[in-house]
Design a protein around this motif. Sequence first.
Motif, PDB file in Angstrom:
ATOM      1  N   VAL A  21     -46.855   3.548  24.541  1.00 50.68           N
ATOM      2  CA  VAL A  21     -45.579   3.905  25.173  1.00 50.68           C
ATOM      3  C   VAL A  21     -45.480   3.373  26.606  1.00 50.68           C
ATOM      4  O   VAL A  21     -44.599   3.755  27.358  1.00 50.68           O
ATOM      5  N   ALA A  23     -47.291   3.972  29.163  1.00 54.64           N
ATOM      6  CA  ALA A  23     -47.422   5.042  30.160  1.00 54.64           C
ATOM      7  C   ALA A  23     -47.952   4.446  31.466  1.00 54.64           C
ATOM      8  O   ALA A  23     -48.695   3.465  31.471  1.00 54.64           O
ATOM      9  N   GLY A  59     -42.900   5.490  28.759  1.00 56.69           N
ATOM     10  CA  GLY A  59     -42.939   6.926  28.400  1.00 56.69           C
ATOM     11  C   GLY A  59     -43.332   7.811  29.574  1.00 56.69           C
ATOM     12  O   GLY A  59     -43.600   8.991  29.380  1.00 56.69           O
ATOM     13  N   GLY A  60     -43.378   7.262  30.783  1.00 58.70           N
ATOM     14  CA  GLY A  60     -43.658   8.091  31.963  1.00 58.70           C
ATOM     15  C   GLY A  60     -45.097   8.012  32.414  1.00 58.70           C
ATOM     16  O   GLY A  60     -45.879   7.172  31.931  1.00 58.70           O
ATOM     17  N   ARG A  64     -52.534  11.981  30.132  1.00 56.93           N
ATOM     18  CA  ARG A  64     -53.990  12.186  29.988  1.00 56.93           C
ATOM     19  C   ARG A  64     -54.707  12.077  31.332  1.00 56.93           C
ATOM     20  O   ARG A  64     -55.801  12.601  31.496  1.00 56.93           O
ATOM     21  N   PHE A  66     -53.701  13.422  34.067  1.00 51.90           N
ATOM     22  CA  PHE A  66     -53.438  14.580  34.938  1.00 51.90           C
ATOM     23  C   PHE A  66     -54.675  15.463  35.115  1.00 51.90           C
ATOM     24  O   PHE A  66     -54.816  16.146  36.108  1.00 51.90           O
ATOM     25  N   GLY A  99     -39.365  10.367  32.179  1.00 50.24           N
ATOM     26  CA  GLY A  99     -40.174  10.826  33.298  1.00 50.24           C
ATOM     27  C   GLY A  99     -40.325   9.745  34.360  1.00 50.24           C
ATOM     28  O   GLY A  99     -39.343   9.147  34.817  1.00 50.24           O
ATOM     29  N   GLY A 100     -41.603   9.477  34.700  1.00 49.04           N
ATOM     30  CA  GLY A 100     -41.891   8.443  35.695  1.00 49.04           C
ATOM     31  C   GLY A 100     -41.258   7.113  35.306  1.00 49.04           C
ATOM     32  O   GLY A 100     -40.942   6.292  36.173  1.00 49.04           O
ATOM     33  N   ARG A 118     -33.216   5.745  24.828  1.00 48.15           N
ATOM     34  CA  ARG A 118     -32.986   7.103  25.340  1.00 48.15           C
ATOM     35  C   ARG A 118     -33.658   7.235  26.700  1.00 48.15           C
ATOM     36  O   ARG A 118     -34.714   6.631  26.929  1.00 48.15           O
ATOM     37  N   PRO A 122     -38.281  14.571  31.216  1.00 50.50           N
ATOM     38  CA  PRO A 122     -38.833  15.724  30.481  1.00 50.50           C
ATOM     39  C   PRO A 122     -39.966  16.447  31.206  1.00 50.50           C
ATOM     40  O   PRO A 122     -40.651  17.282  30.599  1.00 50.50           O
ATOM     41  N   GLU A 123     -40.198  16.144  32.476  1.00 53.50           N
ATOM     42  CA  GLU A 123     -41.347  16.734  33.181  1.00 53.50           C
ATOM     43  C   GLU A 123     -41.379  18.246  33.076  1.00 53.50           C
ATOM     44  O   GLU A 123     -42.439  18.866  32.985  1.00 53.50           O
ATOM     45  N   PHE A 259     -48.396  21.414  39.742  1.00 59.93           N
ATOM     46  CA  PHE A 259     -49.446  20.572  39.175  1.00 59.93           C
ATOM     47  C   PHE A 259     -50.745  21.344  38.956  1.00 59.93           C
ATOM     48  O   PHE A 259     -51.460  21.114  37.990  1.00 59.93           O
ATOM     49  N   LYS A 279     -52.332  15.086  12.658  1.00 59.42           N
ATOM     50  CA  LYS A 279     -53.468  14.271  12.192  1.00 59.42           C
ATOM     51  C   LYS A 279     -54.441  15.190  11.464  1.00 59.42           C
ATOM     52  O   LYS A 279     -55.472  15.574  12.003  1.00 59.42           O
TER      53      LYS A 279
END
Length: 719
Positions: A21, A23, A59-60, A64, A66, A99-100, A118, A122-123, A259, A279
């Motif tokens: 995505v 990111a 996708g921002g 992972r 964070f 997002g970002g 789109r 969404p943060e 955060f 999954k």
Amino acid sequence: MARYAQVQGSVALITLTNPPVNALSAAVRLGITEAVTRALRDPKVKSVVICGENGVFCGGADIREFAKPMTGPPLVPMISAIEEGDKPVVAAIEGVAFGGGLELALGCHYRIAHSKARVGLPEVTLGLLPAAGGTQRLPRLIGLAPALELITTGRHVTAQEALKLGIVDKVTDQSAQDLAIQFAQEVIGQPLLPRKLSTQLTPCPPDVDTILDEAMARVKQRARGAMAPVACVQAVRAAVNLPYQAGMQKEQELMAFLFRSSQARALQYCFFAQRAVGKWSLSSGAHSGNSKPRPVTKAAVIGLGTMGRGITVALVKAGLSVVAVETNKKQLEMGKQMVSAMLKHDAQKMNAVPRLDLLHYTTDLSELKNTDLIIEAVFEDMALKKEVFKKLSSVCKPDAVLCTNTSGLDVDELASVTKRPELVVGMHFFAPAHVMKLLEVVRGSRSSPEVMATAMHLGKRLGKVSVVVGNCSGFVGNRMLRPYLDQANFLLEEGATPELVDGALEEFGFPMGVFKVSDLSGLDVGWRIRKEAGLTGPNVDPKDPLRRRQGRRYSPLPDLVCEQGRLGQKSGRGWYLYDKPGGRVATPDPDIHKLLEDYRVRHGIRPRQIGSQEVLERCLFALINEGFRVLEDGMAMGPEGIDMIYVFGYGWPRHRGGPMFYAAMVGLPRVLERLEYYQQVHPDVPHLQPSSLLRRLVVNGSPPLDKWRDFLQRPHSQL
Ligand SMILES: CCCCCC/C=C/CC(=O)SCCNC(=O)CCNC(=O)[C@H](O)C(C)(C)COP(=O)(O)OP(=O)(O)OC[C@H]1O[C@@H](n2cnc3c(N)ncnc32)[C@H](O)[C@@H]1OP(=O)(O)O
């Protein structure tokens, strides 16, 4: 992680390359920073286009990252450098800019989107706010009210709506990248200052304070204790009241607080848990990656009661052709009308045409000869369901998949009456089935991997969060609910009121407390189940005292309430009083208080003061304890599955991550200690006896949730 190229002579093309995505990982941020510096420095470059590889803009931020110490260039200066530059930068948005990713695009001077793209911030759904300037630039671009709505809800916006709102400048059905390159050449030399959002003022309507106050009131009411939506409003307020730099400062302060919060950790856990449950894997070695679903184009639903109607609507909305079977003609007619009304209502909301043409109604099971998959949704009665399965087994084509929507009956027993037990699986929908996101996919001991794949795949087509569970009484969700309900009833016996218990649970974040939910579902549902189980009614063992059943404590309170004709909302009275039968506004009922007082007097119970903490500990820890037993029994793939079942099916507040995540946050030693305490006080309640898995985890230093599987005793999985 960001490719640089010079195209059409003077356009620098920067492509984000971080599948799936794009990111904004540390490496991507570094790549962008270097590429932008190069483009701005190169005299041959007159304008810049930023796009993403593989049809996805971005996708921002990389979620992972964070949980790890921050490395690489931060987002804010990276985006500022783009905006402050003296060359026009155009964002070419394909797929998503979230997002970002959208914040990066807002730092660009122009935005071109593909018609299928789109965008959104969404943060808030991750317990954060758009802290790379999103809360400051978006209101300046589209105005206060729409920015507030998008930032506080995290709603995704289509390219068409983004164009209307002014988030993007152009929408194309062709390549957004090609149009952006062309556009980037056209705007060379045009004044850039008006395109630099940080230099603009937020357009302020005269009633700005009212808009902000109303937004704050709305989010507080909806948030159920979640902090991020409140912080979002505070940050947007700064975009109105403060100059850009001061607004950015406020945005950073609020973000720093969020955060570090446990809510952000919980919500980010939910993001990954939701994806992890898709999954699935079985103890046989079969898993989602090596098991192919069967094609399903024609489905059938047996029984047009509440569940059957909802399932039918969900299937039609997913584009499947559906045969709806109801043997009772009157019920069939009623079901038909209600399904049509539901489909029309939904279609109207989406400005679409209801697909009534996909439906065929019949009273005749033999019309199911050509269906690929059948979902039985008849009355919750084993004998009746067995009869249906026997008929289905002989009527349906040999490779048709047979599903049951039972909410807790034995799938193996049902499978045993068919000639194809390997093609039988549970698909436990939650009411209303066309709305609720959860689907428990119940593996019978003989369900084949292919049939599991088919049910899971169908769940995905229906837009459900599908979780594989084992075949035990109540499966996972309802099995864990029993101790929770029991504790709530015991608390009433000991001195609480329904509103006290519900108040504590609602304060915790549930949309409704346990007694309000029971009133909504109908109290007769549980009453019938208890009668069948011999807990009340004529089948009770005459040797059992009134408040003991089968060797353990039992509260007959719910039975007494039902005996008075108080069946919940539908009868206008249950644990609460309603304005009319079917009414929805619950008010505390003095008659219930009297019933409780008389009951306590009759049984010699001295009522005591019960606080919220006890309500939460007893109800939630009993439920969590059963969750550990579910894991120990191998009835769930892991704690993530249990958590997603509770978040999507039972209203567990998402910002608390689900029961098992919550237990980890509270601390497993604390959960164990409180269970031990309550078990001592109530030795006749086996559900309070701490599970052996919980004990083992505590003895082993309370490992993190993703390591719990290592502490299961083998062989463990019943899946
Ligand atoms: C003081 C500190 C300052 C820090 C500043 C932090 C700023 C934060 C701003 C942000 O940008 S927060 C992130 C905002 N973005 C999102 O919330 C988007 C999340 N992703 C999605 O909505 C969807 O994944 C998607 C992009 C629409 C794609 O959906 P699709 O159905 O196509 O695929 P998925 O199965 O959802 O995802 C595929 C794969 O990618 C992983 N993934 C998706 N988004 C991210 C992300 N932003 N970061 C990391 N990983 C992401 C997802 O987990 C899947 O991976 P898996 O391994 O296959 O499960």
